[in-house]
Design a protein around this motif. Structure first.
Motif, PDB file in Angstrom:
ATOM      1  N   VAL A  64      -1.660  21.218  11.527  1.00 53.99           N
ATOM      2  CA  VAL A  64      -1.355  19.710  11.368  1.00 53.99           C
ATOM      3  C   VAL A  64      -0.057  19.123  11.984  1.00 53.99           C
ATOM      4  N   ALA A  65      -0.001  18.167  12.989  1.00 57.12           N
ATOM      5  CA  ALA A  65       0.567  17.475  13.896  1.00 57.12           C
ATOM      6  C   ALA A  65       1.090  15.989  12.593  1.00 57.12           C
ATOM      7  N   TYR A  66       2.247  16.102  12.362  1.00 59.03           N
ATOM      8  CA  TYR A  66       2.707  14.356  12.354  1.00 59.03           C
ATOM      9  C   TYR A  66       3.633  14.079  13.218  1.00 59.03           C
ATOM     10  N   THR A  74       9.994  -1.521  11.800  1.00 53.44           N
ATOM     11  CA  THR A  74       8.617  -2.386  11.020  1.00 53.44           C
ATOM     12  C   THR A  74       8.093  -1.433  10.867  1.00 53.44           C
ATOM     13  N   ALA A  75       7.906  -0.421  11.900  1.00 55.65           N
ATOM     14  CA  ALA A  75       6.259   0.024  11.647  1.00 55.65           C
ATOM     15  C   ALA A  75       6.181   1.584  10.337  1.00 55.65           C
ATOM     16  N   HIS A  76       4.707   1.556   9.249  1.00 53.04           N
ATOM     17  CA  HIS A  76       5.485   2.529   8.048  1.00 53.04           C
ATOM     18  C   HIS A  76       3.945   3.024   8.497  1.00 53.04           C
ATOM     19  N   GLU A  77       3.520   4.145   9.615  1.00 58.54           N
ATOM     20  CA  GLU A  77       2.882   4.474   9.818  1.00 58.54           C
ATOM     21  C   GLU A  77       3.022   6.018  10.381  1.00 58.54           C
ATOM     22  N   ILE A  78       3.068   7.526   9.728  1.00 58.09           N
ATOM     23  CA  ILE A  78       3.050   8.483  10.693  1.00 58.09           C
ATOM     24  C   ILE A  78       1.384   9.032  10.479  1.00 58.09           C
ATOM     25  N   PRO A  88      -7.600  13.219  15.204  1.00 57.54           N
ATOM     26  CA  PRO A  88      -6.739  12.155  14.552  1.00 57.54           C
ATOM     27  C   PRO A  88      -7.757  12.664  12.339  1.00 57.54           C
ATOM     28  N   ILE A  89      -6.746  12.679  11.993  1.00 62.88           N
ATOM     29  CA  ILE A  89      -7.478  12.993  10.645  1.00 62.88           C
ATOM     30  C   ILE A  89      -6.693  11.506   9.942  1.00 62.88           C
ATOM     31  N   LYS A  90      -5.814  10.944  10.138  1.00 58.16           N
ATOM     32  CA  LYS A  90      -5.429   9.701   9.131  1.00 58.16           C
ATOM     33  C   LYS A  90      -4.367   9.151   9.153  1.00 58.16           C
ATOM     34  N   ASN A  91      -3.445   8.536   8.339  1.00 55.91           N
ATOM     35  CA  ASN A  91      -2.652   7.756   8.592  1.00 55.91           C
ATOM     36  C   ASN A  91      -1.771   7.765   7.575  1.00 55.91           C
ATOM     37  N   ILE A  92      -0.608   8.155   7.070  1.00 49.04           N
ATOM     38  CA  ILE A  92       0.388   8.608   6.534  1.00 49.04           C
ATOM     39  C   ILE A  92       1.091   6.863   6.082  1.00 49.04           C
ATOM     40  N   ASP A  93       1.039   6.034   5.220  1.00 45.03           N
ATOM     41  CA  ASP A  93       1.127   4.897   4.959  1.00 45.03           C
ATOM     42  C   ASP A  93       2.573   4.907   4.339  1.00 45.03           C
ATOM     43  N   THR A  94       3.937   4.327   4.751  1.00 50.40           N
ATOM     44  CA  THR A  94       5.527   4.834   4.233  1.00 50.40           C
ATOM     45  C   THR A  94       6.168   4.217   3.632  1.00 50.40           C
ATOM     46  N   LEU A  97       8.988   2.000   2.422  1.00 50.77           N
ATOM     47  CA  LEU A  97       9.986   2.411   3.776  1.00 50.77           C
ATOM     48  C   LEU A  97       9.803   2.560   4.902  1.00 50.77           C
ATOM     49  N   TYR A  98      10.264   1.505   5.756  1.00 52.40           N
ATOM     50  CA  TYR A  98      10.082   1.666   6.889  1.00 52.40           C
ATOM     51  C   TYR A  98      10.905   2.302   8.501  1.00 52.40           C
ATOM     52  N   GLY A  99       9.910   2.019   9.371  1.00 47.41           N
ATOM     53  CA  GLY A  99      10.628   2.796  10.657  1.00 47.41           C
ATOM     54  C   GLY A  99      10.850   4.598  10.630  1.00 47.41           C
ATOM     55  N   SER A 100       9.834   4.911  10.658  1.00 45.56           N
ATOM     56  CA  SER A 100      10.119   6.137  10.211  1.00 45.56           C
ATOM     57  C   SER A 100      10.635   6.271  11.736  1.00 45.56           C
ATOM     58  N   HIS A 101      11.508   7.922  11.631  1.00 48.98           N
ATOM     59  CA  HIS A 101      11.993   8.375  13.238  1.00 48.98           C
ATOM     60  C   HIS A 101      12.006   9.981  12.982  1.00 48.98           C
ATOM     61  N   GLY A 102      13.123  10.176  12.473  1.00 47.07           N
ATOM     62  CA  GLY A 102      13.619  12.067  12.090  1.00 47.07           C
ATOM     63  C   GLY A 102      12.319  12.120  11.299  1.00 47.07           C
TER      64      GLY A 102
END
Length: 336
Positions: A64-66, A74-78, A88-94, A97-102
C-alpha cells in the motif's frame, strides 16, 4: 539439464523481482503517482492522486502507498493506493489536522506532519482512525523522521527556523503546593519537545545511521549539523551555494548529498570530515531517494520537470526521467 534448470530459475527470480519492486514518483502538475519498473525505470502505471501531492511512503510489506497532499497547508486528505492492483483504495481524512506533508510509516502507524496546523499526527492503520496528534507551535512543520522504535521523532519547521526533537518520556507526578501528592497521582507517558535553532528556511534533513547527528540545509547556503544527544548545534558549514534545499545520507552513511533547487548543484560531503569532496550539476533538486540495492540516488528536479538518477559509485548523473510535470515525492516499494 541442471544448467537449464538453473538458468530458468534465475530468469523466473529476476522476473518476479522486477514485478514486485518499484520506484514510485509523484507528479504535482499531473496529479499522478507514477509507478516505474525498478530495473528498467520504464513507466508501468500512472495512478490519480489528490490536488497537490508532495510526499509518498509505503506500508512495511510494500502493498500500500500513502500520498500526502498539502495545498499550502489547507488540504486534509492522504491518498491510499493498492500497489497490487495499481488502484486507489480510499482517502484518509486528516481533519482536524490540515496540510499533510512529511510521512513516516512505523509499526502499522502512519505519521505525518500537518503544516497548516503546526502539528504532527499519527494514524492507526489497523483501527482506521487518527489516534494521536501533537502540536509543535512552530511555523510550517514540514518534514519528518521517526526512529524505528517510535520513541523519538524530529521535524524541520521552515519559517520558524527550528528543528523539533520529541522524546517519549515517563513523567513523575507534579508536586502540588501542599507538598502532598493526591492518592491517585501516577506517573504518565508524554512527549517532550526540545527546539534547536538552525536558521530560517531549513527544510530538508536526514539522520546519520548511528542516530547521533541530524544534518539540515538552508537556502542561504549553510549546512547545519545537530547533535541529537546533546540537543544542540554541532557545526555550521557555509557551502556558499544558494538554494540548498534537500539532503540525504548515502546508504553506507559515508557521504551526505545536498542539492540546490536554485542552481542545480549537487554537493557530496564526507560525513566524518565534513568536507566537500565533489560537486556536479544534476538539476534543480527537491525530493531525494536513496536506493541501497543499486547504490543510486533519485532526485526530483521539480523546476526542470525531470527526475535525475545518480550513480553513487561514480557520483555522476546516469539518466533523466520524464514522469510528468513538477515531480516531487519519491520512494521504493517492495512487495513482500
Amino acid at each position: 539439464m541442471k544448467i537449464l534448470i538453473l538458468f530458468f530459475s534465475i530468469l523466473i527470480s529476476n522476473f518476479a523481482s522486477a514485478q514486485t519492486k518499484y520506484i514510485l514518483a509523484l507528479s504535482k502538475a499531473d496529479r499522478k503517482m507514477v509507478v516505474l519498473n525498478y530495473n528498467t525505470l520504464e513507466i508501468i502505471a500512472k495512478i490519480p492522486v489528490g490536488e497537490d501531492p508532495h510526499e509518498v511512503i509505503t506500508s512495511d510489506d510494500g502493498s500500500v502507498a500513502y500520498v500526502a497532499n498539502t495545498v499550502n497547508g489547507t488540504a486534509h486528505e492522504i491518498n491510499v493506493i493498492d500497489l497490487k492492483t495499481f488502484k486507489p483504495i480510499k482517502n484518509i481524512d486528516t481533519r482536524p489536522l490540515y496540510g499533510s506533508h512529511g510521512l513516516a510509516y512505523v509499526k502499522d502507524k502512519l505519521w505525518f506532519t500537518a503544516q497548516g496546523s503546526k502539528a504532527v499526527g499519527r494514524y492507526d492503520i489497523k483501527e482506521d482512525k487518527l489516534e494521536w496528534s501533537m502540536g509543535t507551535g512552530q511555523n510550517i512543520t514540514h518534514l519528518l523522521y521517526v526512529t524505528p522504535d517510535a520513541e523519538h521523532f524530529y521535524t524541520t519547521n521552515v519559517e520558524s527556523g527550528t528543528v523539533s526533537i520529541f522524546d517519549h518520556v515517563l513523567l513523575q507526578p507534579t508536586m502540588p503546593p501542599t507538598g502532598v501528592l493526591p492518592p491517585n497521582a501516577k506517573p504518565r507517558w508524554d512527549w517532550i519537545q526540545t527546539l534547536v535553532n538552525v536558521g530560517k528556511g531549513a527544510e530538508g534533513f536526514d539522520v546519520s545511521l548511528d542516530g547521533k547527528e541530524l544534518w539540515t540545509a538552508r537556502p542561504d547556503g549553510h549546512i547545519v549539523i545537530v547533535n541529537l544527544e546533546k540537543r544542540e548545534v554541532k557545526a555550521d558549514i557555509d557551502a556558499k551555494v544558494l538554494g540548498l534545499h534537500r539532503l540525504k545520507f548515502t546508504p553506507d552513511g559515508k557521504y551526505v548529498c545536498i542539492v540546490s533547487v536554485k542552481t542545480g548543484e549537487l554537493l557530496f560531503y564526507d560525513s566524518k570530515t565534513r568536507k566537500e569532496i565533489k560537486r556536479i550539476n544534476a538539476g534543480q533538486g527537491a525530493a531525494m531517494l536513496m536506493d541501497k540495492e543499486k547504490n543510486r540516488l533519485f532526485m526530483s528536479c521539480t523546476p526542470n520537470n525531470s527526475v535525475s538518477v545518480i550513480d553513487l559509485n561514480t557520483m555522476e548523473v546516469i539518466k533523466k526521467l520524464d514522469i510528468g510535470g513538477r515531480p516531487d515525492g519519491l520512494t521504493v516499494a517492495e512487495l513482500k
